[in-house]
Design a protein around this motif. Structure first.
Motif, PDB file in Angstrom:
ATOM      1  N   VAL A 274       2.427  -1.399 -25.813  1.00  0.00           N
ATOM      2  CA  VAL A 274       3.496  -2.169 -25.018  1.00  0.00           C
ATOM      3  C   VAL A 274       4.568  -2.859 -25.988  1.00  0.00           C
ATOM      4  CG1 VAL A 274       1.949  -2.581 -23.017  1.00  0.00           C
ATOM      5  CG2 VAL A 274       2.162  -4.257 -24.950  1.00  0.00           C
ATOM      6  N   ASN A 275       4.318  -2.633 -27.203  1.00  0.00           N
ATOM      7  CA  ASN A 275       5.303  -3.201 -28.468  1.00  0.00           C
ATOM      8  C   ASN A 275       5.280  -2.398 -29.500  1.00  0.00           C
ATOM      9  OD1 ASN A 275       6.670  -4.831 -30.422  1.00  0.00           O
ATOM     10  ND2 ASN A 275       6.303  -6.701 -29.592  1.00  0.00           N
ATOM     11  N   ASP A 276       6.264  -1.528 -29.771  1.00  0.00           N
ATOM     12  CA  ASP A 276       6.126  -0.324 -30.828  1.00  0.00           C
ATOM     13  C   ASP A 276       6.370  -1.016 -32.181  1.00  0.00           C
ATOM     14  OD1 ASP A 276       8.967  -1.228 -30.420  1.00  0.00           O
ATOM     15  OD2 ASP A 276       9.626   1.025 -30.231  1.00  0.00           O
ATOM     16  N   GLU A 277       6.940  -2.251 -32.043  1.00  0.00           N
ATOM     17  CA  GLU A 277       7.096  -3.033 -33.329  1.00  0.00           C
ATOM     18  C   GLU A 277       6.023  -3.245 -34.131  1.00  0.00           C
ATOM     19  OE1 GLU A 277       9.917  -6.420 -32.859  1.00  0.00           O
ATOM     20  OE2 GLU A 277      11.461  -5.101 -31.891  1.00  0.00           O
ATOM     21  N   ASP A 278       4.802  -3.788 -33.380  1.00  0.00           N
ATOM     22  CA  ASP A 278       3.580  -4.252 -33.904  1.00  0.00           C
ATOM     23  C   ASP A 278       2.622  -3.373 -33.718  1.00  0.00           C
ATOM     24  OD1 ASP A 278       3.194  -5.372 -31.384  1.00  0.00           O
ATOM     25  OD2 ASP A 278       3.354  -7.398 -32.234  1.00  0.00           O
ATOM     26  N   GLY A 279       2.786  -2.454 -32.803  1.00  0.00           N
ATOM     27  CA  GLY A 279       1.717  -1.639 -32.455  1.00  0.00           C
ATOM     28  C   GLY A 279       0.713  -2.274 -31.442  1.00  0.00           C
ATOM     29  N   TYR A 280       1.028  -3.349 -30.712  1.00  0.00           N
ATOM     30  CA  TYR A 280       0.260  -4.003 -29.828  1.00  0.00           C
ATOM     31  C   TYR A 280       0.051  -2.883 -28.741  1.00  0.00           C
ATOM     32  CZ  TYR A 280      -1.792  -7.437 -26.521  1.00  0.00           C
ATOM     33  OH  TYR A 280      -2.479  -7.808 -25.713  1.00  0.00           O
ATOM     34  N   MET A 281      -1.459  -2.903 -28.541  1.00  0.00           N
ATOM     35  CA  MET A 281      -2.136  -2.154 -27.423  1.00  0.00           C
ATOM     36  C   MET A 281      -2.385  -2.876 -26.099  1.00  0.00           C
ATOM     37  SD  MET A 281      -3.433   1.039 -29.255  1.00  0.00           S
ATOM     38  CE  MET A 281      -2.437   2.005 -30.838  1.00  0.00           C
ATOM     39  N   GLU A 282      -2.578  -2.434 -24.777  1.00  0.00           N
ATOM     40  CA  GLU A 282      -2.964  -2.994 -23.936  1.00  0.00           C
ATOM     41  C   GLU A 282      -3.903  -2.071 -22.855  1.00  0.00           C
ATOM     42  OE1 GLU A 282      -1.185  -6.481 -21.343  1.00  0.00           O
ATOM     43  OE2 GLU A 282      -0.550  -4.533 -20.608  1.00  0.00           O
ATOM     44  N   ASP A 283      -4.908  -2.507 -22.330  1.00  0.00           N
ATOM     45  CA  ASP A 283      -5.670  -1.793 -21.347  1.00  0.00           C
ATOM     46  C   ASP A 283      -5.339  -2.361 -19.869  1.00  0.00           C
ATOM     47  OD1 ASP A 283      -6.609  -0.659 -23.583  1.00  0.00           O
ATOM     48  OD2 ASP A 283      -8.367  -1.768 -23.235  1.00  0.00           O
ATOM     49  N   SER A 284      -5.299  -1.485 -18.801  1.00  0.00           N
ATOM     50  CA  SER A 284      -4.990  -1.833 -17.628  1.00  0.00           C
ATOM     51  C   SER A 284      -5.756  -0.983 -16.572  1.00  0.00           C
ATOM     52  CB  SER A 284      -3.605  -1.860 -17.280  1.00  0.00           C
ATOM     53  OG  SER A 284      -3.056  -0.641 -17.170  1.00  0.00           O
ATOM     54  N   PHE A 285      -6.186  -1.309 -15.359  1.00  0.00           N
ATOM     55  CA  PHE A 285      -6.740  -0.576 -14.208  1.00  0.00           C
ATOM     56  C   PHE A 285      -6.282  -0.938 -12.949  1.00  0.00           C
ATOM     57  CE2 PHE A 285     -10.367   0.063 -11.218  1.00  0.00           C
ATOM     58  CZ  PHE A 285     -10.144   1.566 -11.346  1.00  0.00           C
ATOM     59  N   VAL A 286      -5.599  -0.245 -12.311  1.00  0.00           N
ATOM     60  CA  VAL A 286      -4.812  -0.503 -11.041  1.00  0.00           C
ATOM     61  C   VAL A 286      -5.305   0.318 -10.060  1.00  0.00           C
ATOM     62  CG1 VAL A 286      -2.374  -0.675 -10.217  1.00  0.00           C
ATOM     63  CG2 VAL A 286      -2.786  -1.210 -12.446  1.00  0.00           C
ATOM     64  N   ILE A 287      -5.516  -0.424  -8.751  1.00  0.00           N
ATOM     65  CA  ILE A 287      -5.965   0.355  -7.768  1.00  0.00           C
ATOM     66  C   ILE A 287      -5.029   0.159  -6.459  1.00  0.00           C
ATOM     67  CG2 ILE A 287      -7.740   0.319  -5.811  1.00  0.00           C
ATOM     68  CD1 ILE A 287      -9.965  -0.465  -7.620  1.00  0.00           C
ATOM     69  N   ASP A 288      -4.659   1.252  -5.956  1.00  0.00           N
ATOM     70  CA  ASP A 288      -3.559   1.400  -4.875  1.00  0.00           C
ATOM     71  C   ASP A 288      -4.043   1.873  -3.606  1.00  0.00           C
ATOM     72  OD1 ASP A 288      -1.667   0.383  -6.548  1.00  0.00           O
ATOM     73  OD2 ASP A 288      -1.120   2.700  -7.063  1.00  0.00           O
ATOM     74  N   LEU A 289      -3.880   1.364  -2.409  1.00  0.00           N
ATOM     75  CA  LEU A 289      -4.298   1.912  -1.183  1.00  0.00           C
ATOM     76  C   LEU A 289      -3.395   2.194  -0.279  1.00  0.00           C
ATOM     77  CD1 LEU A 289      -6.995  -1.008  -0.395  1.00  0.00           C
ATOM     78  CD2 LEU A 289      -7.591   1.062  -1.553  1.00  0.00           C
ATOM     79  N   SER A 290      -3.602   3.329   0.575  1.00  0.00           N
ATOM     80  CA  SER A 290      -2.802   3.598   1.513  1.00  0.00           C
ATOM     81  C   SER A 290      -3.574   4.088   2.815  1.00  0.00           C
ATOM     82  CB  SER A 290      -1.740   4.654   1.373  1.00  0.00           C
ATOM     83  OG  SER A 290      -2.351   6.031   1.202  1.00  0.00           O
ATOM     84  N   LEU A 291      -3.025   3.736   4.216  1.00  0.00           N
ATOM     85  CA  LEU A 291      -3.640   4.136   5.285  1.00  0.00           C
ATOM     86  C   LEU A 291      -2.351   4.626   6.199  1.00  0.00           C
ATOM     87  CD1 LEU A 291      -5.938   4.146   7.068  1.00  0.00           C
ATOM     88  CD2 LEU A 291      -5.482   2.074   8.216  1.00  0.00           C
ATOM     89  N   ILE A 292      -2.561   5.845   6.721  1.00  0.00           N
ATOM     90  CA  ILE A 292      -1.613   6.900   7.287  1.00  0.00           C
ATOM     91  C   ILE A 292      -2.191   7.349   8.732  1.00  0.00           C
ATOM     92  CG2 ILE A 292       0.059   8.634   7.024  1.00  0.00           C
ATOM     93  CD1 ILE A 292       0.011   8.428   3.888  1.00  0.00           C
ATOM     94  N   LYS A 293      -1.283   6.876   9.693  1.00  0.00           N
ATOM     95  CA  LYS A 293      -1.705   7.509  11.014  1.00  0.00           C
ATOM     96  C   LYS A 293      -0.291   8.236  11.724  1.00  0.00           C
ATOM     97  CE  LYS A 293      -3.564   8.238  15.107  1.00  0.00           C
ATOM     98  NZ  LYS A 293      -4.438   9.101  15.304  1.00  0.00           N
ATOM     99  N   GLU A 294      -0.547   9.341  11.889  1.00  0.00           N
ATOM    100  CA  GLU A 294       0.350  10.483  12.576  1.00  0.00           C
ATOM    101  C   GLU A 294       0.054  10.405  14.042  1.00  0.00           C
ATOM    102  OE1 GLU A 294       1.048  13.952  10.457  1.00  0.00           O
ATOM    103  OE2 GLU A 294       1.726  12.863   8.628  1.00  0.00           O
ATOM    104  N   PHE A 295       0.929  10.144  14.901  1.00  0.00           N
ATOM    105  CA  PHE A 295       1.045  10.306  16.116  1.00  0.00           C
ATOM    106  C   PHE A 295       1.803  11.401  16.819  1.00  0.00           C
ATOM    107  CE2 PHE A 295       0.648   5.903  15.255  1.00  0.00           C
ATOM    108  CZ  PHE A 295      -0.666   5.483  16.154  1.00  0.00           C
ATOM    109  N   ASP A 296       1.612  11.844  17.914  1.00  0.00           N
ATOM    110  CA  ASP A 296       2.232  13.043  18.626  1.00  0.00           C
ATOM    111  C   ASP A 296       3.829  12.515  18.624  1.00  0.00           C
ATOM    112  OD1 ASP A 296       0.041  14.309  18.849  1.00  0.00           O
ATOM    113  OD2 ASP A 296      -0.409  13.785  20.888  1.00  0.00           O
ATOM    114  N   LYS A 297       4.617  13.631  18.632  1.00  0.00           N
ATOM    115  CA  LYS A 297       5.931  13.621  19.114  1.00  0.00           C
ATOM    116  C   LYS A 297       6.835  12.933  17.792  1.00  0.00           C
ATOM    117  CE  LYS A 297       5.489  13.880  23.927  1.00  0.00           C
ATOM    118  NZ  LYS A 297       5.670  13.261  25.204  1.00  0.00           N
TER     119      LYS A 297
END
Length: 458
Positions: free
Chosen positions: A398-421
């Motif tokens: 996340v910073n190329d000048e000093d080579g600082y690295m970071e770890d992350s874990f992200v969770i996304d959710l979605s709920l999709i309902k399709e009806f007629d017409k």
């Protein structure tokens, strides 16, 4: 849950300041009213014409950076500017026209044309309290162009596509309402050909493109021009058992944008970024329900366009002589039942600046390890589809000048309902656990956010 970070502010000495007290990210609001539509008419089974139109009208804040804040007061030659500001006006308008006509069994013509316009007004404030405005800077951009394609079925000689494209971009900006406009113009012309041929179990694709880039004017000054030739070839072999073996070599060129070529009133003459990509791999489908793929890649990048700083700490744009990127990717997907499916992706990437003369060796926003897991389940009775995605990044610079690295874990959710017409109802939750992480130095990524969408297609 943004956590405050002390930052220096260029133009305000060497002291450190807390520009955001934490909690909800300051100045991150956005209000938009958008309209878009797509219309089409089919004259015959072999001829059609269509158009897309859109209009986006927004007002938006500009979240404060943790490390790249600056403040300049007005001088005899330049307007005041700070990174503490907001867009009181941010508008995009465009129209895209397309058409296709099949002349005979072996040849089809396609065409696309577009016109896009963007305008915005950015109000700079004296500091992060956003109480004293200093200047209103304005951007006024428009782009137009056209593409023409010829698709030909040559029987045993394969399928041949020919392409001609032209694009012109114009950019006008001024630092404040009483300053003169500065103009920039560029255009790109491209001619390309691609042929796909099948010999039994082998399919080969070969192509080549020629592009001419002419930056006619950059910030009222004379620009420059350059050209490139980009070839590619790819081969796939499909065995009787369903195993696929594939490999490709392709060269891709990226020309600099106006933002690359002009920063803080300084013009940078940049070479186009050239990337030669090598890929080899295999794919196999197991038991008719699972697919697995393993591939290796190597990217040889020359003249990579990147941000940097000079000895005085000024922001500049430059070409990195040589960047090396290589790694492996594993992908699998399984339909466990008719209702439940999964997909797993893992990528190992080694990315380094290997130029003979370099300030550092790291490349921002390229995680060394990245894993993505998707689970999709159709819920009985309500027949809505629940999607869960987890995205793990390890050793992301996340910073190329000093080579600082970071770890992350992200969770996304979605709920999709399709009806007629044509009706559908969906809900999305991003960064469910409000992970505090960065992608590139200075700007925290979005925390927990959600969206609910009702839609009707007709």
């Amino acid at each position: 849950d943004y956590e405050p970070q002390a930052t220096s502010i260029r133009g305000m000495g060497r002291s450190l300041y807390i520009v955001d007290a934490g909690g909800d990210k300051d100045n991150s609001d956005l209000e938009s009213l958008n309209l878009w539509t797509r219309l089409g008419f089919q004259f015959t089974e072999d001829a059609e014409l269509y158009a897309s139109l859109y209009r986006f009208d927004m007002e938006r804040g500009r979240p404060f950076s943790d490390s790249h804040n600056k403040r300049f007061y007005e001088s005899a030659t330049s307007a005041a500017f700070t990174t503490f500001g907001r867009y009181d006006k941010y508008e995009d308008t465009g129209i895209d026209l397309g058409g296709k006509v099949r002349v005979s069994d072996w040849i089809t013509f396609r065409g696309l044309a577009f016109y896009h316009k963007h305008t915005d007004e950015y109000v700079s404030y004296e500091d992060w309290t956003m109480t004293t405005p200093l200047a209103v800077s304005t951007w006024d951009d428009d782009s137009h162009g056209a593409s023409f394609f010829t698709d030909m079925d040559l029987n045993r000689f394969g399928t041949l596509s020919l392409t001609a494209q032209y694009r012109e971009d114009k950019h006008r900006q001024r630092g404040d309402e009483h300053f003169p406009w500065s103009d920039s113009e560029s255009d790109i012309s491209t001619f390309a050909a691609e042929n796909t041929v099948t010999f039994g179990q082998i399919t080969a694709v070969a192509g080549i493109s020629y592009s001419y880039f002419d930056a006619e004017k950059i910030d009222n000054a004379s620009g420059y021009n350059t050209e490139t030739l980009d070839p590619m070839i790819g081969i796939t072999w499909v065995g009787e058992s369903g195993v696929e073996l594939f490999g490709s070599i392709a060269k891709k060129t990226r020309f600099p944008t106006f933002s690359d070529m002009e920063t803080d009133g300084v013009i940078f003459i940049l070479d186009p970024e050239k990337n030669v990509n090598y890929t080899i791999g295999a794919k196999y489908r197991l038991f008719g329900k699972s697919m697995v793929s393993l591939s290796g890649f190597y990217n040889d990048v020359t003249d990579r366009i990147a941000e940097s700083q000079d000895a005085a700490g000024n922001d500049i744009m430059t070409n990195l002589d040589e960047v090396e990127i290589y790694g492996v990717e594993f992908t699998s997907g399984t339909d466990i039942t008719d209702r439940l499916s999964t997909r797993l992706d893992y990528v190992y990437t080694h990315a380094r600046n290997v130029s003979a003369i370099r300030a550092n060796q790291y490349i921002e926003d390229v995680p060394e390890h990245q894993g993505i897991a998707d689970i999709s389940y159709r819920i009985p009775v309500v027949e809505a589809v629940l999607n869960v995605r987890g995205n793990l990044k390890l050793n992301n610079v996340v910073n190329d000048e000093d080579g600082y690295m970071e770890d992350s874990f992200v969770i996304d959710l979605s709920l999709i309902k399709e009806f007629d017409k044509g009706y559908s109802l969906s809900a999305y939750v991003y960064n469910l656990f409000d992970e505090d992480y960065y992608e590139g130095t200075g700007m925290a990524s979005n925390g927990l956010s959600f969206k609910v969408l009702a839609q009707y297609n007709f």
